[in-house]
Design a protein around this motif. Structure first.
Motif, PDB file in Angstrom:
ATOM      1  N   GLY A  74       4.419  21.885  76.536  1.00  0.00           N
ATOM      2  CA  GLY A  74       5.632  22.680  76.613  1.00  0.00           C
ATOM      3  C   GLY A  74       6.294  22.405  77.940  1.00  0.00           C
ATOM      4  O   GLY A  74       6.944  21.388  78.133  1.00  0.00           O
ATOM      5  N   PHE A  75       6.082  23.271  78.891  1.00  0.00           N
ATOM      6  CA  PHE A  75       6.650  23.026  80.208  1.00  0.00           C
ATOM      7  C   PHE A  75       5.606  22.545  81.199  1.00  0.00           C
ATOM      8  O   PHE A  75       5.949  21.926  82.192  1.00  0.00           O
ATOM      9  CB  PHE A  75       7.364  24.263  80.739  1.00  0.00           C
ATOM     10  CG  PHE A  75       8.060  23.980  82.030  1.00  0.00           C
ATOM     11  CD1 PHE A  75       9.126  23.100  82.079  1.00  0.00           C
ATOM     12  CD2 PHE A  75       7.624  24.539  83.204  1.00  0.00           C
ATOM     13  CE1 PHE A  75       9.762  22.800  83.269  1.00  0.00           C
ATOM     14  CE2 PHE A  75       8.255  24.257  84.407  1.00  0.00           C
ATOM     15  CZ  PHE A  75       9.326  23.396  84.432  1.00  0.00           C
ATOM     16  N   GLY A  76       4.358  22.808  81.009  1.00  0.00           N
ATOM     17  CA  GLY A  76       3.324  22.294  81.897  1.00  0.00           C
ATOM     18  C   GLY A  76       3.098  23.138  83.133  1.00  0.00           C
ATOM     19  O   GLY A  76       3.154  22.637  84.255  1.00  0.00           O
ATOM     20  N   LEU A  77       2.834  24.415  82.923  1.00  0.00           N
ATOM     21  CA  LEU A  77       2.608  25.324  84.049  1.00  0.00           C
ATOM     22  C   LEU A  77       1.440  24.866  84.919  1.00  0.00           C
ATOM     23  O   LEU A  77       1.513  24.938  86.151  1.00  0.00           O
ATOM     24  CB  LEU A  77       2.371  26.751  83.540  1.00  0.00           C
ATOM     25  CG  LEU A  77       2.321  27.845  84.586  1.00  0.00           C
ATOM     26  CD1 LEU A  77       3.581  27.854  85.445  1.00  0.00           C
ATOM     27  CD2 LEU A  77       2.129  29.193  83.924  1.00  0.00           C
ATOM     28  N   GLY A  78       0.375  24.354  84.307  1.00  0.00           N
ATOM     29  CA  GLY A  78      -0.764  23.855  85.090  1.00  0.00           C
ATOM     30  C   GLY A  78      -0.365  22.720  86.021  1.00  0.00           C
ATOM     31  O   GLY A  78      -0.878  22.606  87.139  1.00  0.00           O
ATOM     32  N   THR A  79       0.555  21.889  85.570  1.00  0.00           N
ATOM     33  CA  THR A  79       1.048  20.793  86.400  1.00  0.00           C
ATOM     34  C   THR A  79       1.767  21.362  87.622  1.00  0.00           C
ATOM     35  O   THR A  79       1.526  20.930  88.750  1.00  0.00           O
ATOM     36  CB  THR A  79       1.984  19.884  85.581  1.00  0.00           C
ATOM     37  OG1 THR A  79       1.261  19.371  84.459  1.00  0.00           O
ATOM     38  CG2 THR A  79       2.506  18.728  86.397  1.00  0.00           C
ATOM     39  N   LEU A  80       2.628  22.349  87.400  1.00  0.00           N
ATOM     40  CA  LEU A  80       3.349  22.972  88.515  1.00  0.00           C
ATOM     41  C   LEU A  80       2.398  23.694  89.465  1.00  0.00           C
ATOM     42  O   LEU A  80       2.543  23.596  90.694  1.00  0.00           O
ATOM     43  CB  LEU A  80       4.385  23.965  87.998  1.00  0.00           C
ATOM     44  CG  LEU A  80       5.614  23.389  87.321  1.00  0.00           C
ATOM     45  CD1 LEU A  80       6.520  24.506  86.833  1.00  0.00           C
ATOM     46  CD2 LEU A  80       6.365  22.471  88.250  1.00  0.00           C
ATOM     47  N   GLU A  81       1.438  24.431  88.905  1.00  0.00           N
ATOM     48  CA  GLU A  81       0.488  25.157  89.741  1.00  0.00           C
ATOM     49  C   GLU A  81      -0.302  24.206  90.633  1.00  0.00           C
ATOM     50  O   GLU A  81      -0.534  24.483  91.807  1.00  0.00           O
ATOM     51  CB  GLU A  81      -0.456  25.994  88.877  1.00  0.00           C
ATOM     52  CG  GLU A  81       0.231  27.174  88.227  1.00  0.00           C
ATOM     53  CD  GLU A  81      -0.654  27.887  87.214  1.00  0.00           C
ATOM     54  OE1 GLU A  81      -1.602  27.271  86.673  1.00  0.00           O
ATOM     55  OE2 GLU A  81      -0.381  29.072  86.957  1.00  0.00           O
ATOM     56  N   SER A  82      -0.723  23.080  90.072  1.00  0.00           N
ATOM     57  CA  SER A  82      -1.489  22.127  90.876  1.00  0.00           C
ATOM     58  C   SER A  82      -0.623  21.489  91.958  1.00  0.00           C
ATOM     59  O   SER A  82      -1.086  21.248  93.073  1.00  0.00           O
ATOM     60  CB  SER A  82      -2.135  21.067  89.988  1.00  0.00           C
ATOM     61  OG  SER A  82      -1.154  20.258  89.370  1.00  0.00           O
ATOM     62  N   MET A  83       0.656  21.223  91.641  1.00  0.00           N
ATOM     63  CA  MET A  83       1.561  20.680  92.657  1.00  0.00           C
ATOM     64  C   MET A  83       1.752  21.664  93.805  1.00  0.00           C
ATOM     65  O   MET A  83       1.833  21.262  94.965  1.00  0.00           O
ATOM     66  CB  MET A  83       2.919  20.343  92.041  1.00  0.00           C
ATOM     67  CG  MET A  83       2.932  19.081  91.245  1.00  0.00           C
ATOM     68  SD  MET A  83       4.599  18.805  90.617  1.00  0.00           S
ATOM     69  CE  MET A  83       4.242  17.588  89.367  1.00  0.00           C
ATOM     70  N   ALA A  84       1.846  22.956  93.470  1.00  0.00           N
ATOM     71  CA  ALA A  84       2.005  23.978  94.505  1.00  0.00           C
ATOM     72  C   ALA A  84       0.809  23.986  95.452  1.00  0.00           C
ATOM     73  O   ALA A  84       0.936  24.376  96.617  1.00  0.00           O
ATOM     74  CB  ALA A  84       2.197  25.352  93.869  1.00  0.00           C
ATOM     75  N   CYS A  85      -0.343  23.528  94.966  1.00  0.00           N
ATOM     76  CA  CYS A  85      -1.553  23.422  95.795  1.00  0.00           C
ATOM     77  C   CYS A  85      -1.670  22.047  96.446  1.00  0.00           C
ATOM     78  O   CYS A  85      -2.690  21.728  97.059  1.00  0.00           O
ATOM     79  CB  CYS A  85      -2.795  23.704  94.954  1.00  0.00           C
ATOM     80  SG  CYS A  85      -2.889  25.397  94.360  1.00  0.00           S
ATOM     81  N   GLY A  86      -0.633  21.215  96.289  1.00  0.00           N
ATOM     82  CA  GLY A  86      -0.621  19.905  96.932  1.00  0.00           C
ATOM     83  C   GLY A  86      -1.415  18.838  96.221  1.00  0.00           C
ATOM     84  O   GLY A  86      -1.820  17.852  96.834  1.00  0.00           O
ATOM     85  N   LYS A  87      -1.631  19.009  94.918  1.00  0.00           N
ATOM     86  CA  LYS A  87      -2.420  18.026  94.184  1.00  0.00           C
ATOM     87  C   LYS A  87      -1.521  17.036  93.458  1.00  0.00           C
ATOM     88  O   LYS A  87      -0.602  17.425  92.738  1.00  0.00           O
ATOM     89  CB  LYS A  87      -3.328  18.713  93.160  1.00  0.00           C
ATOM     90  CG  LYS A  87      -4.259  19.733  93.779  1.00  0.00           C
ATOM     91  CD  LYS A  87      -5.064  19.144  94.923  1.00  0.00           C
ATOM     92  CE  LYS A  87      -5.790  20.213  95.699  1.00  0.00           C
ATOM     93  NZ  LYS A  87      -6.476  19.692  96.845  1.00  0.00           N
TER      94      LYS A  87
END
Length: 168
Positions: free
Chosen positions: A62-75
């Motif tokens: 869908g939108f990929g919330l896990g992707t955004l969350e991991s980016m917010a943690c610098g991954k």
């Protein structure tokens, strides 16, 4: 850590993949398919922060919330070259936030729609690249932290208001 079932009827046998790659001791799974399967926000935050990279082999997103969350943690992220991953991870060499793995095939599912099947070899090569090219992963990490800041409550609320006023 893989938030996935390690073996599914319609998916890839992830146990075999990690054995073939020789990374058995470095991979853990959380079983379940709904929400965070009981993981608290603090637990998920811990997992994101101890990870080296966020990898998805999803056939659609869908939108990929896990992707955004991991980016917010610098991954940095690795995902299939389809669905929302192309937007979230990005394709522009200067601003991308990770790597896109090739699609090997498309499979029709019961409802007649198609799902993408990520190329296992390409995905594993991209995962290996994260351990080899630390400088590039740092760039992806920095790009992700900058890019994800646009997804704050204020911006999202304004966008929803705009869309609702337009009747979309």
């Amino acid at each position: 850590h893989l938030h996935s079932l390690p073996i599914s009827i319609q998916g890839i046998n992830l146990i075999k993949v990690i054995q073939d790659l020789g990374i058995n001791d470095n991979v853990s799974f959380s079983y379940g398919t709904f929400g965070s399967s009981g993981w608290s926000e603090e637990g998920l935050n811990y997992i994101y922060n101890i990870a080296d990279v966020n990898v998805s082999a999803s056939s659609s997103e869908g939108f990929g919330l896990g992707t955004l969350e991991s980016m917010a943690c610098g991954k940095p992220n690795i995902g299939p070259d389809c669905s929302s991953f192309t937007e979230l991870i990005g394709e522009d060499e200067k601003t991308r936030r990770g790597l896109l793995a090739s699609i090997s095939d498309w499979q029709m599912i019961q409802d007649g729609s198609l799902r993408a099947l990520v190329d296992e070899r390409d995905l594993s090569l991209k995962m290996k690249m994260t351990y080899i090219d630390k400088d590039k992963m740092k760039i992806f990490s920095d790009n992700g932290i900058k890019w994800v800041k646009q997804y704050n409550w204020e911006n999202i609320t304004k966008e929803w208001d705009r869309l609702l006023q337009e009747g979309k």
